[in-house]
Design a protein around this motif. Structure first.
Motif, short mmCIF file in Angstrom:
data_model
loop_
_atom_site.label_atom_id
_atom_site.label_comp_id
_atom_site.label_asym_id
_atom_site.label_seq_id
_atom_site.Cartn_x
_atom_site.Cartn_y
_atom_site.Cartn_z
N ILE A 168 0.84 -1.21 0.00
CA ILE A 168 0.00 0.00 0.00
C ILE A 168 0.87 1.25 0.00
O ILE A 168 0.59 2.23 -0.70
N LEU A 169 1.95 1.21 0.78
CA LEU A 169 2.87 2.34 0.85
C LEU A 169 3.53 2.60 -0.50
O LEU A 169 3.63 3.75 -0.96
N LEU A 170 4.00 1.54 -1.15
CA LEU A 170 4.67 1.69 -2.44
C LEU A 170 3.71 2.25 -3.49
O LEU A 170 4.09 3.08 -4.32
N ARG A 171 2.47 1.79 -3.46
CA ARG A 171 1.49 2.29 -4.43
C ARG A 171 1.18 3.76 -4.17
O ARG A 171 1.01 4.56 -5.10
N GLN A 172 1.09 4.13 -2.91
CA GLN A 172 0.78 5.51 -2.55
C GLN A 172 1.85 6.46 -3.09
O GLN A 172 1.54 7.57 -3.53
N HIS A 173 3.11 6.03 -3.07
CA HIS A 173 4.21 6.88 -3.50
C HIS A 173 4.71 6.54 -4.91
O HIS A 173 5.68 7.17 -5.37
N ALA A 174 4.10 5.57 -5.57
CA ALA A 174 4.64 5.02 -6.81
C ALA A 174 4.95 6.07 -7.86
O ALA A 174 5.95 5.99 -8.57
N LEU A 175 4.09 7.07 -7.98
CA LEU A 175 4.30 8.16 -8.93
C LEU A 175 4.29 9.51 -8.23
O LEU A 175 3.93 10.53 -8.80
N GLY A 176 4.71 9.50 -6.98
CA GLY A 176 4.77 10.71 -6.19
C GLY A 176 6.18 11.26 -6.11
O GLY A 176 6.82 11.55 -7.12
N HIS A 183 12.19 7.99 2.50
CA HIS A 183 12.07 8.17 3.95
C HIS A 183 11.01 7.23 4.52
O HIS A 183 11.21 6.63 5.59
N ALA A 184 9.87 7.11 3.83
CA ALA A 184 8.79 6.27 4.34
C ALA A 184 9.15 4.79 4.32
O ALA A 184 8.91 4.06 5.28
N VAL A 185 9.72 4.33 3.21
CA VAL A 185 10.08 2.92 3.10
C VAL A 185 11.18 2.54 4.08
O VAL A 185 11.20 1.43 4.61
N LYS A 187 11.50 3.42 7.02
CA LYS A 187 10.90 3.18 8.33
C LYS A 187 9.76 2.17 8.27
O LYS A 187 9.09 1.94 9.27
N ASP A 188 9.54 1.61 7.10
CA ASP A 188 8.49 0.62 6.96
C ASP A 188 8.83 -0.63 7.76
O ASP A 188 9.95 -1.15 7.66
N PRO A 189 7.92 -1.14 8.58
CA PRO A 189 8.22 -2.31 9.43
C PRO A 189 8.74 -3.52 8.67
O PRO A 189 9.65 -4.21 9.13
N ALA A 190 8.17 -3.80 7.50
CA ALA A 190 8.66 -4.94 6.72
C ALA A 190 10.12 -4.74 6.32
O ALA A 190 10.92 -5.68 6.37
N MET A 191 10.48 -3.52 5.97
CA MET A 191 11.86 -3.23 5.60
C MET A 191 12.77 -3.29 6.83
O MET A 191 13.90 -3.79 6.75
#
Length: 534
Positions: A168-176, A183-185, A187-191
């Motif tokens: 969901i995070l990657l899609r939100q920023h995919a073309l942003g 920065h967001a990724v 701190k992403d828990p999976a990362m």
């Protein structure tokens, strides 16, 4: 062994539509004029295939009337930031903390693992379904691109909820904005779990994330030193996760407050400050643009053009649409010499085929296994570098497997299976389908045999797989009707050329017999190695 070199060599073989190639060659010599004119069917198909999944004829028609500028603008303006497919119900459930699992019995632990595995299958199916029905294929292509750039894998992360949140995070920023996404990724828990961020603490820094953020996420090899990695790792200490909720958690007690020197700059840096230092490096923009070039243009980036686009990318403060806009309007993108030079990934091959022929299905489970068997198991890239892509997708084994997969998809029509209504892939697929006949029931038999051997799905899952595979079908009459020909009629030369151009980016590796009709003709085109290219 059939190699990509052999596929490209097909361009020198005898053409069945020389007039088109001659016209295209003339147009390429007067590019300035072409840019101001409607791009036409062939260029529209090329644009949509390169930036999404293989388009349907109706999609191509919409873009054919636009100029290059208009087509690229429309492509970028219609992108989305959220999935249109409802998420599995469990994505909203609370995580079961690891520490509570340790105290459970062996049977309870086994049940937990099986439940997570079931969620993993559902998650892959959910994303694949989104790719099939999305109104913005470019959004999903970019989400997949970033999934293979900011790599993490469910095999290590374990929790399906966390992999879903990252998607969901990657899609939100995919073309942003790339900087905001970095920065967001980070701190992403999976990362944080995947690159051992929770183990990175003052006095005993873990360098995994610091190394990968430089080598794979921002700068590329040769643009940093081992000392830069060591210093940056100290800055990322304290970035952790909450063991109960799975959320990111800042732990100041284990953060190294000392001065660090990273890429020539010194200070009491924290992780965010180091990321900003990386973004300030000219190498960062060029590294990202080079990867985008290999994804959308050709295997070999042009250094001068990459530098030009990268400058605009940096000047825009890392606006991803700015980079893509420049890339898609570059003369290199439209150069005839770069067509058919990229290999479809397993996901692109499967999703593109299903979308183009408007296949009907009830459950995407068989498709998720098909792409995994072809080497692209969603949410589980092979290592921290991700899927290598490009020519690595094609070898003697995978090309045979791709051919076998396509044969199974189209096998039902050879036995006279017909759908009474045309499916609408723009919406969620209907469950009101024809009863499975014998041909449909055996269509995925060999694939199901492999699944049985793995024991991954369990008995209930294998039944689900078999039932889902039996319901896959499509209407060949509808597809042939687009070109004004009946499924059993002998197409005219013009109709044959139109069908070939819709399916193959280059000339076929061998001339297609002029007396082929219906599914025999379609099968010959789809099973030609050039169908694997874009």
């Amino acid at each position: 062994m059939i190699t990509l070199r052999l596929l490209r060599a097909s361009r020198t073989s005898r053409s069945i539509y020389p007039t088109f190639l001659l016209v295209a060659a003339v147009l390429s010599s007067v590019a300035a004029t072409a840019v101001a004119q409607p791009i036409g069917m062939q260029d529209a198909r090329f644009l949509l295939a390169r930036t999404g999944f293989t388009p349907q004829t109706s999609e191509v028609d919409q873009y054919a009337q636009l100029t290059r500028q208009q087509a690229v603008d429309q492509l970028l303006v219609q992108t989305t930031r959220a999935a249109s497919t409802p998420a599995p119900a469990w994505t909203g459930e609370a995580l079961v903390p690891y520490r509570t699992i340790k105290d459970k019995s062996d049977e309870e632990k086994k049940a937990f693992r099986e439940n997570e595995q079931k969620k993993a299958f559902e998650l892959r199916g959910w994303w694949l379904r989104e790719m099939l029905v999305t109104p913005s294929p470019l959004t999903e292509r970019m989400t997949l691109f970033w999934h293979n750039h900011f790599v993490s894998a469910q095999q290590k992360v374990k929790y399906s909820q966390l992999m879903y949140r990252q998607n969901i995070l990657l899609r939100q920023h995919a073309l942003g904005n790339f900087g905001a996404m970095l920065h967001a990724v980070s701190k992403d828990p999976a990362m944080v779990i995947y690159l051992d961020g929770a183990n990175n603490r003052k006095g005993t820094p873990n360098e995994n994330f610091a190394r990968e953020v430089m080598e794979l996420f921002t700068l590329g090899e040769g643009n940093y030193s081992e000392q830069d990695i060591k210093e940056a790792a100290r800055a990322f200490t304290g970035w952790s996760i909450d063991g109960d909720t799975g959320e990111f958690k800042w732990r100041p007690r284990i953060h190294d407050e000392g001065s660090k020197t990273v890429l020539g700059r010194s200070g009491n840096f924290d992780g965010d400050a180091v990321l900003d230092i990386l973004l300030a490096q000219p190498a960062c923009a060029e590294f990202v643009v080079s990867k985008l070039w290999r994804e959308f243009v050709s295997p070999n980036p042009n250094p001068a053009e990459v530098a030009r686009i990268a400058r605009h990318f940096r000047d825009s403060r890392y606006d991803i649409k700015t980079a893509l806009h420049d890339l898609f309007l570059s003369p290199f993108f439209w150069d005839l010499g770069n067509r058919g030079t990229l290999v479809k990934s397993p996901v692109e091959l499967m999703v593109g085929t299903l979308r183009q022929f408007q296949f009907s299905y009830d459950d995407p489970l068989p498709f998720t296994f098909a792409v995994a068997q072809l080497g692209q198991n969603l949410f589980n890239p092979p290592n921290v570098k991700g899927w290598p892509g490009g020519e690595a997708w094609i070898n003697s084994s995978t090309l045979l497997a791709r051919k076998s997969t396509l044969e199974r998809l189209f096998r039902a029509t050879e036995h006279g299976a017909r759908m009474t209504t045309q499916p609408n892939m723009a919406n969620a697929p209907s469950t009101k389908m024809a009863q499975p006949n014998e041909a449909q029931s055996i269509a995925f038999k060999s694939a199901l045999g492999k699944i049985k051997g793995q024991g991954a799905l369990g008995r209930e899952g294998r039944i689900q797989f078999a039932n889902a595979a039996a319901m896959i079908s499509y209407d060949p009459n509808s597809w042939f009707a687009q070109f004004g020909v009946g499924v059993d009629a002998l197409p005219t030369p013009a109709q044959r050329i139109a069908m070939q151009q819709a399916l193959l980016p280059l000339e076929p590796t061998a001339p297609i017999k002029s007396d082929l009709t219906g599914t025999a003709l379609l099968r010959t085109m789809v099973l030609d190695p050039v169908f694997q290219l874009k």
